[in-house]
Motif scaffolding. Structure first.
Motif, PDB file in Angstrom:
ATOM      1  N   ILE A  10      23.378 -11.070  16.736  1.00 40.92           N
ATOM      2  CA  ILE A  10      22.735 -11.354  16.146  1.00 40.92           C
ATOM      3  C   ILE A  10      22.858  -9.902  15.093  1.00 40.92           C
ATOM      4  CG2 ILE A  10      20.699 -12.177  14.857  1.00 40.92           C
ATOM      5  CD1 ILE A  10      20.429 -14.454  16.988  1.00 40.92           C
ATOM      6  N   GLN A  12      21.589  -7.666  12.214  1.00 42.28           N
ATOM      7  CA  GLN A  12      20.114  -6.939  11.701  1.00 42.28           C
ATOM      8  C   GLN A  12      18.984  -7.316  13.019  1.00 42.28           C
ATOM      9  OE1 GLN A  12      21.929  -8.862   7.753  1.00 42.28           O
ATOM     10  NE2 GLN A  12      20.789  -6.482   7.737  1.00 42.28           N
ATOM     11  N   GLN A  50      24.824 -13.806  20.590  1.00 43.27           N
ATOM     12  CA  GLN A  50      24.063 -15.782  19.726  1.00 43.27           C
ATOM     13  C   GLN A  50      24.282 -16.080  20.612  1.00 43.27           C
ATOM     14  OE1 GLN A  50      25.015 -15.728  17.421  1.00 43.27           O
ATOM     15  NE2 GLN A  50      26.038 -13.854  15.969  1.00 43.27           N
ATOM     16  N   ASP A  53      18.819 -16.813  24.419  1.00 43.22           N
ATOM     17  CA  ASP A  53      17.400 -16.649  23.908  1.00 43.22           C
ATOM     18  C   ASP A  53      16.541 -15.166  23.438  1.00 43.22           C
ATOM     19  OD1 ASP A  53      17.384 -19.594  24.828  1.00 43.22           O
ATOM     20  OD2 ASP A  53      16.126 -19.765  25.913  1.00 43.22           O
ATOM     21  N   ILE A  54      16.075 -15.057  22.932  1.00 44.48           N
ATOM     22  CA  ILE A  54      15.200 -13.608  22.558  1.00 44.48           C
ATOM     23  C   ILE A  54      14.041 -13.299  23.709  1.00 44.48           C
ATOM     24  CG2 ILE A  54      15.326 -14.049  19.503  1.00 44.48           C
ATOM     25  CD1 ILE A  54      12.613 -14.273  19.947  1.00 44.48           C
ATOM     26  N   GLN A  75       5.466 -11.711  23.167  1.00 42.85           N
ATOM     27  CA  GLN A  75       5.308 -11.397  21.851  1.00 42.85           C
ATOM     28  C   GLN A  75       4.569 -10.866  21.544  1.00 42.85           C
ATOM     29  OE1 GLN A  75       6.814 -13.954  19.052  1.00 42.85           O
ATOM     30  NE2 GLN A  75       8.859 -14.788  20.421  1.00 42.85           N
ATOM     31  N   VAL A  78       6.827  -9.047  14.409  1.00 41.87           N
ATOM     32  CA  VAL A  78       7.728  -8.750  13.823  1.00 41.87           C
ATOM     33  C   VAL A  78       7.710  -7.544  13.153  1.00 41.87           C
ATOM     34  CG1 VAL A  78       9.654  -9.368  12.959  1.00 41.87           C
ATOM     35  CG2 VAL A  78       8.315 -10.593  14.459  1.00 41.87           C
ATOM     36  N   ARG A 117      19.504  -2.513   7.210  1.00 38.79           N
ATOM     37  CA  ARG A 117      18.243  -2.836   7.697  1.00 38.79           C
ATOM     38  C   ARG A 117      18.174  -3.716   8.952  1.00 38.79           C
ATOM     39  NH1 ARG A 117      15.169  -7.854   3.992  1.00 38.79           N
ATOM     40  NH2 ARG A 117      12.948  -7.462   5.157  1.00 38.79           N
TER      41      ARG A 117
ATOM     42  N   ILE B  10      19.180 -12.268   4.744  1.00 39.86           N
ATOM     43  CA  ILE B  10      19.433 -11.814   6.007  1.00 39.86           C
ATOM     44  C   ILE B  10      20.216 -12.923   7.095  1.00 39.86           C
ATOM     45  CG2 ILE B  10      18.592 -10.980   8.380  1.00 39.86           C
ATOM     46  CD1 ILE B  10      17.026  -9.182   7.045  1.00 39.86           C
ATOM     47  N   GLN B  12      21.064 -16.229   9.675  1.00 34.78           N
ATOM     48  CA  GLN B  12      20.885 -16.382  11.213  1.00 34.78           C
ATOM     49  C   GLN B  12      19.263 -16.691  11.393  1.00 34.78           C
ATOM     50  OE1 GLN B  12      24.137 -15.173  13.803  1.00 34.78           O
ATOM     51  NE2 GLN B  12      23.225 -16.244  14.391  1.00 34.78           N
ATOM     52  N   LEU B  13      18.077 -16.144  10.638  1.00 36.06           N
ATOM     53  CA  LEU B  13      17.117 -15.689   9.751  1.00 36.06           C
ATOM     54  C   LEU B  13      16.034 -16.790   9.005  1.00 36.06           C
ATOM     55  CD1 LEU B  13      15.006 -13.833  11.426  1.00 36.06           C
ATOM     56  CD2 LEU B  13      14.659 -12.643   9.481  1.00 36.06           C
ATOM     57  N   VAL B  48      14.921 -14.619   4.200  1.00 33.46           N
ATOM     58  CA  VAL B  48      14.971 -13.841   3.671  1.00 33.46           C
ATOM     59  C   VAL B  48      15.264 -12.356   2.708  1.00 33.46           C
ATOM     60  CG1 VAL B  48      13.704 -11.223   4.130  1.00 33.46           C
ATOM     61  CG2 VAL B  48      13.132 -13.305   5.510  1.00 33.46           C
ATOM     62  N   TYR B  49      15.162 -12.230   2.046  1.00 37.47           N
ATOM     63  CA  TYR B  49      16.693 -11.655   1.493  1.00 37.47           C
ATOM     64  C   TYR B  49      16.720 -10.057   1.617  1.00 37.47           C
ATOM     65  CZ  TYR B  49      15.851 -14.797  -2.233  1.00 37.47           C
ATOM     66  OH  TYR B  49      16.354 -16.193  -3.416  1.00 37.47           O
ATOM     67  N   VAL B  78       7.479 -16.449  17.341  1.00 41.28           N
ATOM     68  CA  VAL B  78       9.139 -16.171  16.845  1.00 41.28           C
ATOM     69  C   VAL B  78       9.611 -17.201  17.226  1.00 41.28           C
ATOM     70  CG1 VAL B  78      11.027 -14.546  16.901  1.00 41.28           C
ATOM     71  CG2 VAL B  78       9.156 -13.301  16.055  1.00 41.28           C
ATOM     72  N   PHE B  79      10.855 -17.724  16.794  1.00 40.90           N
ATOM     73  CA  PHE B  79      11.609 -19.154  17.744  1.00 40.90           C
ATOM     74  C   PHE B  79      12.232 -18.923  18.084  1.00 40.90           C
ATOM     75  CE2 PHE B  79       7.404 -20.751  15.982  1.00 40.90           C
ATOM     76  CZ  PHE B  79       6.655 -21.137  16.524  1.00 40.90           C
ATOM     77  N   GLY B  80      12.590 -18.568  18.651  1.00 36.96           N
ATOM     78  CA  GLY B  80      14.034 -17.955  18.802  1.00 36.96           C
ATOM     79  C   GLY B  80      15.221 -18.349  20.460  1.00 36.96           C
ATOM     80  N   ARG B 117      22.937 -20.797  14.849  1.00 35.53           N
ATOM     81  CA  ARG B 117      21.945 -20.673  15.291  1.00 35.53           C
ATOM     82  C   ARG B 117      20.911 -19.754  14.693  1.00 35.53           C
ATOM     83  NH1 ARG B 117      20.361 -16.489  20.216  1.00 35.53           N
ATOM     84  NH2 ARG B 117      18.275 -16.369  20.589  1.00 35.53           N
ATOM     85  N   ILE B 119      16.989 -17.848  13.818  1.00 36.08           N
ATOM     86  CA  ILE B 119      15.709 -18.012  14.824  1.00 36.08           C
ATOM     87  C   ILE B 119      14.492 -17.506  13.472  1.00 36.08           C
ATOM     88  CG2 ILE B 119      14.660 -15.396  15.327  1.00 36.08           C
ATOM     89  CD1 ILE B 119      18.062 -14.910  16.860  1.00 36.08           C
ATOM     90  N   ILE B 121      10.654 -17.118  12.268  1.00 33.44           N
ATOM     91  CA  ILE B 121       9.666 -16.518  12.455  1.00 33.44           C
ATOM     92  C   ILE B 121       8.428 -17.590  12.042  1.00 33.44           C
ATOM     93  CG2 ILE B 121       8.189 -14.186  11.956  1.00 33.44           C
ATOM     94  CD1 ILE B 121      10.686 -12.647  11.037  1.00 33.44           C
TER      95      ILE B 121
END
Lengths: 241, 241
Positions: A10, A12, A50, A53-54, A75, A78, A117, B10, B12-13, B48-49, B78-80, B117, B119, B121
């Motif tokens: 994934i 960034q 990809q 799971d995190i 966790q 973030v 970033r 960003i 996938q976030l 998120v920009y 975080v739901f990942g 997918r 992720i 926050i």
């Protein structure tokens, strides 16, 4: 430069792990020194595939460095400031390691991938330090425990990540019964108190501490620890099954 | 389909916000109904920009729906999961809204962007419900408060996100003094107790509760509330400045 198989991760997004142990009455953190010229120290970290799971990614990263697969981890925060990137770190790394200069198209793609970033999910892990043999990966020159009061300067915001992990550890210590993950299976009340004192960096009054811990209602008292001097031997405790 | 200006976000976030209020002795959550045919209910959320801190993104999303700019909010999880995506939701949406079928190249790109997918926050926000006039965005058909015990079925894992937010609220309630963000500036002990009872979904004994709250050592007692029956009037409290 280590190839991040960019297309499989994934973009960034990274994971950074604060692995806490406890030794010599002090909280310890596992830090690896990167395998490049220059003094680049970092928290164990990595990226998320990809199809991963995190939480599994965090477990994979922890297992690589500790050899343990059933570590307690949470966790905790973030790190998502817009200015958070690897740009300064990577440029410094390339300056100290000229063979890594950005030449080929592939180098350029990797450089672009790494220097964007990054939003990093912080995990803290709690281990019984006696069970861990720190293991370096291909990325590491070395890996070792540091007293939390004597950490080296680390890359990017990794020192801030440790500070925030410590805040979370303090905040959730009793609600989540975290401390006992840092002790051996059995321990004396004095050992538990010393651990709390190292986590909060302040002394506790003995009687108050004992009452507070027993009021959590999770410990069972075992036989006395054998010290040779029977009447002064302290009781051992462990978490109730 | 709403254009997510994919290149500026960003990938996938996402961010999902659980906005808690308190009314009629029950915890309430703000839910918006999406402006499409079919019954698609969702938590206020967004992306998120590239040049935006994640906390600022959460604030922007909250301000859009509540009109308030200084809301108490915390990241909580975080739901990942690797299987977490919008695929089922978007396919169902398109099935109910055939004019949205994926025809042009741009449609296809947006479909691909949305159905990857994600992720997410999770943030919870705590508001004085009397100060909020819920505002719908272009995306919403309507927006309203729901009693947490009577939430509609929401898209993706949004009902699970609320459950996890409630867990975090309970866990951190006293350490972070969260409850008082849900009350008006002044309140009676009975009102505070009723709020706690709604958060934990169980009764508290009056004397124990009062001791517990006063032991937090953050409240100041004001004059008695005027009720007409002077000797039975309860004291008002507020957070110390």
């Amino acid at each position: 430069m280590h190839n991040p198989s960019q297309q499989n991760f994934i973009q960034q997004l990274s994971i950074d792990c604060v692995i806490f142990g406890y030794h010599a009455k002090q909280l310890q953190v596992l830090v690896n020194k990167l395998n490049f010229k220059g003094n680049f120290q970092a928290l164990p970290g990595g990226f998320v595939y990809q199809n991963e799971d995190i939480d599994k990614a965090a477990n994979r990263i922890l297992q690589e460095r500790t050899g343990l697969s059933n570590i307690y981890l949470d966790q905790f925060y973030v790190f998502g400031s817009a200015s958070r990137n690897n740009l300064d770190f990577i440029d410094e790394l390339i300056a100290s390691n000229p063979q890594m200069s950005v030449g080929s198209k592939q180098d350029k793609e990797e450089y672009d991938w790494f220097t964007k970033r990054f939003i990093s999910i912080g995990y803290y892990a709690l281990v019984d330090i006696n069970k861990v043999v720190p293991q370096k990966t291909d990325l590491d020159e070395s890996i070792q425990w540091y007293n939390i009061k004597d950490l080296p300067a680390m890359i990017i915001d990794h020192n801030i990540i440790v500070a925030k992990a410590l805040d979370s550890l303090r905040l959730n210590l009793d609600e989540k019964l975290l401390a006992f993950n840092l002790l051996s299976e059995t321990f004396t009340m004095k050992e538990a108190q010393e651990l709390y004192e190292s986590i909060f960096d302040k002394p506790f009054a003995r009687n108050n501490f004992q009452k507070k811990i027993l009021d959590l209602n999770v410990l069972e008292r075992l036989e006395k620890k054998f010290t040779g001097a029977a009447n002064k031997a302290p009781f051992l405790y462990r978490i109730k099954k």
